[in-house]
Write a protein that holds these residues in place. Structure first.
Motif, PDB file in Angstrom:
ATOM      1  N   THR A 122       0.834  -1.207   0.000  1.00 62.06           N
ATOM      2  CA  THR A 122       0.000   0.000   0.000  1.00 62.06           C
ATOM      3  C   THR A 122       0.866   1.253   0.000  1.00 62.06           C
ATOM      4  N   ALA A 123       1.984   1.216   0.743  1.00 59.59           N
ATOM      5  CA  ALA A 123       2.892   2.366   0.769  1.00 59.59           C
ATOM      6  C   ALA A 123       3.491   2.617  -0.613  1.00 59.59           C
ATOM      7  N   PHE A 124       3.791   1.554  -1.343  1.00 59.43           N
ATOM      8  CA  PHE A 124       4.329   1.691  -2.698  1.00 59.43           C
ATOM      9  C   PHE A 124       3.314   2.398  -3.606  1.00 59.43           C
ATOM     10  N   THR A 125       2.049   1.964  -3.513  1.00 59.93           N
ATOM     11  CA  THR A 125       1.006   2.601  -4.326  1.00 59.93           C
ATOM     12  C   THR A 125       0.831   4.065  -3.944  1.00 59.93           C
ATOM     13  N   THR A 126       0.834   4.353  -2.643  1.00 63.23           N
ATOM     14  CA  THR A 126       0.689   5.733  -2.175  1.00 63.23           C
ATOM     15  C   THR A 126       1.853   6.591  -2.655  1.00 63.23           C
ATOM     16  N   LEU A 127       3.071   6.030  -2.637  1.00 65.40           N
ATOM     17  CA  LEU A 127       4.232   6.768  -3.122  1.00 65.40           C
ATOM     18  C   LEU A 127       4.099   7.091  -4.608  1.00 65.40           C
ATOM     19  N   ALA A 128       3.601   6.126  -5.380  1.00 64.02           N
ATOM     20  CA  ALA A 128       3.389   6.361  -6.810  1.00 64.02           C
ATOM     21  C   ALA A 128       2.380   7.488  -7.030  1.00 64.02           C
ATOM     22  N   LEU A 129       1.319   7.521  -6.216  1.00 64.40           N
ATOM     23  CA  LEU A 129       0.341   8.603  -6.322  1.00 64.40           C
ATOM     24  C   LEU A 129       0.960   9.945  -5.931  1.00 64.40           C
ATOM     25  N   ALA A 130       1.862   9.927  -4.933  1.00 61.65           N
ATOM     26  CA  ALA A 130       2.522  11.167  -4.506  1.00 61.65           C
ATOM     27  C   ALA A 130       3.445  11.711  -5.591  1.00 61.65           C
ATOM     28  N   VAL A 131       4.067  10.812  -6.360  1.00 62.94           N
ATOM     29  CA  VAL A 131       5.001  11.239  -7.409  1.00 62.94           C
ATOM     30  C   VAL A 131       4.248  11.785  -8.623  1.00 62.94           C
ATOM     31  N   PHE A 132       3.229  11.052  -9.070  1.00 62.92           N
ATOM     32  CA  PHE A 132       2.542  11.426 -10.321  1.00 62.92           C
ATOM     33  C   PHE A 132       1.338  12.335 -10.088  1.00 62.92           C
ATOM     34  N   LYS A 133       0.839  12.406  -8.852  1.00 61.74           N
ATOM     35  CA  LYS A 133      -0.241  13.317  -8.455  1.00 61.74           C
ATOM     36  C   LYS A 133      -1.460  13.267  -9.392  1.00 61.74           C
ATOM     37  N   PRO A 134      -2.088  12.104  -9.520  1.00 62.60           N
ATOM     38  CA  PRO A 134      -3.345  12.057 -10.291  1.00 62.60           C
ATOM     39  C   PRO A 134      -4.499  12.586  -9.434  1.00 62.60           C
ATOM     40  N   PHE A 135      -5.699  12.547  -9.960  1.00 64.05           N
ATOM     41  CA  PHE A 135      -6.923  12.930  -9.243  1.00 64.05           C
ATOM     42  C   PHE A 135      -6.888  14.393  -8.782  1.00 64.05           C
ATOM     43  N   GLY A 136      -6.038  15.232  -9.392  1.00 66.52           N
ATOM     44  CA  GLY A 136      -5.964  16.632  -9.007  1.00 66.52           C
ATOM     45  C   GLY A 136      -5.268  16.865  -7.677  1.00 66.52           C
ATOM     46  N   LEU A 137      -4.406  15.943  -7.258  1.00 69.03           N
ATOM     47  CA  LEU A 137      -3.720  16.077  -5.967  1.00 69.03           C
ATOM     48  C   LEU A 137      -2.812  17.302  -5.927  1.00 69.03           C
ATOM     49  N   ASP A 138      -2.256  17.690  -7.086  1.00 66.44           N
ATOM     50  CA  ASP A 138      -1.348  18.837  -7.091  1.00 66.44           C
ATOM     51  C   ASP A 138      -2.072  20.143  -6.760  1.00 66.44           C
ATOM     52  N   ALA A 139      -3.389  20.167  -6.907  1.00 65.93           N
ATOM     53  CA  ALA A 139      -4.140  21.382  -6.608  1.00 65.93           C
ATOM     54  C   ALA A 139      -4.387  21.567  -5.109  1.00 65.93           C
ATOM     55  N   TRP A 140      -4.111  20.518  -4.327  1.00 67.54           N
ATOM     56  CA  TRP A 140      -4.383  20.579  -2.893  1.00 67.54           C
ATOM     57  C   TRP A 140      -3.186  21.088  -2.100  1.00 67.54           C
ATOM     58  N   SER A 189     -15.832   7.151 -16.171  1.00 67.90           N
ATOM     59  CA  SER A 189     -14.503   7.556 -16.640  1.00 67.90           C
ATOM     60  C   SER A 189     -13.514   7.620 -15.471  1.00 67.90           C
ATOM     61  N   ASN A 190     -13.970   8.149 -14.323  1.00 64.16           N
ATOM     62  CA  ASN A 190     -13.099   8.186 -13.150  1.00 64.16           C
ATOM     63  C   ASN A 190     -12.789   6.788 -12.642  1.00 64.16           C
ATOM     64  N   PHE A 191     -13.787   5.908 -12.709  1.00 65.10           N
ATOM     65  CA  PHE A 191     -13.574   4.525 -12.258  1.00 65.10           C
ATOM     66  C   PHE A 191     -12.499   3.839 -13.090  1.00 65.10           C
ATOM     67  N   PHE A 192     -12.602   3.936 -14.416  1.00 63.88           N
ATOM     68  CA  PHE A 192     -11.631   3.265 -15.280  1.00 63.88           C
ATOM     69  C   PHE A 192     -10.255   3.933 -15.208  1.00 63.88           C
ATOM     70  N   GLU A 193     -10.245   5.254 -14.993  1.00 71.12           N
ATOM     71  CA  GLU A 193      -8.963   5.934 -14.799  1.00 71.12           C
ATOM     72  C   GLU A 193      -8.273   5.412 -13.543  1.00 71.12           C
ATOM     73  N   THR A 194      -9.027   5.314 -12.452  1.00 72.94           N
ATOM     74  CA  THR A 194      -8.478   4.806 -11.197  1.00 72.94           C
ATOM     75  C   THR A 194      -8.087   3.342 -11.330  1.00 72.94           C
ATOM     76  N   LEU A 195      -8.916   2.569 -12.006  1.00 72.08           N
ATOM     77  CA  LEU A 195      -8.633   1.144 -12.199  1.00 72.08           C
ATOM     78  C   LEU A 195      -7.319   0.952 -12.943  1.00 72.08           C
ATOM     79  N   PHE A 196      -7.083   1.740 -13.976  1.00 75.82           N
ATOM     80  CA  PHE A 196      -5.835   1.624 -14.743  1.00 75.82           C
ATOM     81  C   PHE A 196      -4.627   1.918 -13.852  1.00 75.82           C
ATOM     82  N   ILE A 197      -4.718   2.963 -13.032  1.00 79.11           N
ATOM     83  CA  ILE A 197      -3.594   3.344 -12.164  1.00 79.11           C
ATOM     84  C   ILE A 197      -3.327   2.261 -11.122  1.00 79.11           C
TER      85      ILE A 197
END
Length: 302
Positions: A28-46, A131-139
């Motif tokens: 889970t930490a690996f997945t979270t780190l990947a999200l922190a690096v690539f910042k999908p779901f508009g995370l960079d706006a937060w 569209s959000n579901f399949f985007e998240t599923l791919f990631i």
């Protein structure tokens, strides 16, 4: 496959459970780190609040992993079991596959719900949609695949070391098996086919029996040389005739082998082969028969 076997085989139950939890947390930490690096779901706006969302997603991922283990145990009926002597390789292959599929779908669903209810205030595009579901599923599927490769390479050396140690122990036990029968059955044996032909031999001279169509080939020693006699019969019929000789076991749908004539066991990546004395070719062992061969060697070496 290697991951599951290396974690469960010959380990105390509490230690195995702790290692399973550690695996889930690290994955889970690996997945979270990947999200922190690539910042999908508009995370960079937060900005800095994005790290709070990542912490929540991490906690959510760990909980979902535990939920998936519960689903595997109670719905799929493939629990994490410490009694691996009763589990074959196929069990662990199938369990890993089912776990990855179910866990990926559940994590995807939970993240989509989190995006909708928590992150859609500032990012309207996070509202629940296909569209959000399949985007998240791919990631998540990509991260799951990468994590699977990581654990495979990490535990490969440990698994191979355990496999080597077990094979060494089996070969030591194999040396204690005597070619003569370990029962009250007679030492002389006559095998009969569906016609009038027969093969008479000493049980201690029998090497192995191979099914060839409607016939069986009986390989045995005669005056120090290997001889092959043909009988019109099925291997099942011959197996029934040999039921009183515990050292003669089925190792494959096409082979019966005399463990007293097996010179060496060779194991490699979950497969097993038997090297029979004076025979140039090894006898394959079906994955479903590996546990049976181990039990027969242990029983006949006592």
């Amino acid at each position: 496959m290697e991951v599951e076997i290396s974690l469960y085989f010959c380990r105390p139950m509490n230690q195995g459970q702790k290692e399973i939890i550690r695996m889930r947390v690290v994955s889970t930490a690996f997945t979270t780190l990947a999200l922190a690096v690539f910042k999908p779901f508009g995370l960079d706006a937060w900005h800095w609040q994005g790290y709070m969302h990542l912490a929540c997603i991490f906690a959510l991922g760990v909980v979902v992993c535990m939920l998936t283990d519960a689903v595997m145990k109670y719905l799929v009926r493939k629990p994490v079991s410490m009694d691996d002597s009763r589990r074959d390789v196929n069990y662990f292959i199938h369990r890993n596959l089912y776990f990855q599929i179910i866990n990926t779908l559940l994590v995807t669903l939970m993240i989509c719900i989190y995006r909708h209810f928590v992150m859609s205030g500032r990012i309207p595009a996070n509202h629940l949609s296909w569209s959000n579901f399949f985007e998240t599923l791919f990631i998540i599927a990509f991260c799951s695949f990468a994590i699977g490769l990581y654990w495979r390479f990490k535990f490969r050396s440990r698994y191979l070391a355990e496999e080597l140690a077990e094979t060494k122990l089996l070969n030591e036990q194999l040396k204690a098996i005597k070619p003569s029968p370990v029962s009250s059955a007679p030492a002389d044996l006559t095998l009969t086919g569906t016609t009038n032909e027969t093969v008479t031999l000493q049980v201690s001279d029998l090497l192995y029996i191979e099914a060839v169509g409607n016939y069986v080939k009986v390989y045995h020693l005669r005056n120090g040389a290997v001889r092959a006699d043909m009988l019109r019969a099925t291997s099942k019929q011959i197996e029934e005739e040999l039921r009183d000789y515990p050292m003669i076991v089925r190792c494959h749908r096409a082979f019966l082998v005399n463990l007293g004539q097996v010179e060496q066991i060779v194991s490699k990546s979950g497969s097993m082969q038997l090297v029979v004395k004076l025979c140039p070719e090894s006898i394959p062992v079906s994955r479903s028969k590996i546990s049976l061969i181990k039990e027969a060697i242990l029983k006949n070496s006592k």
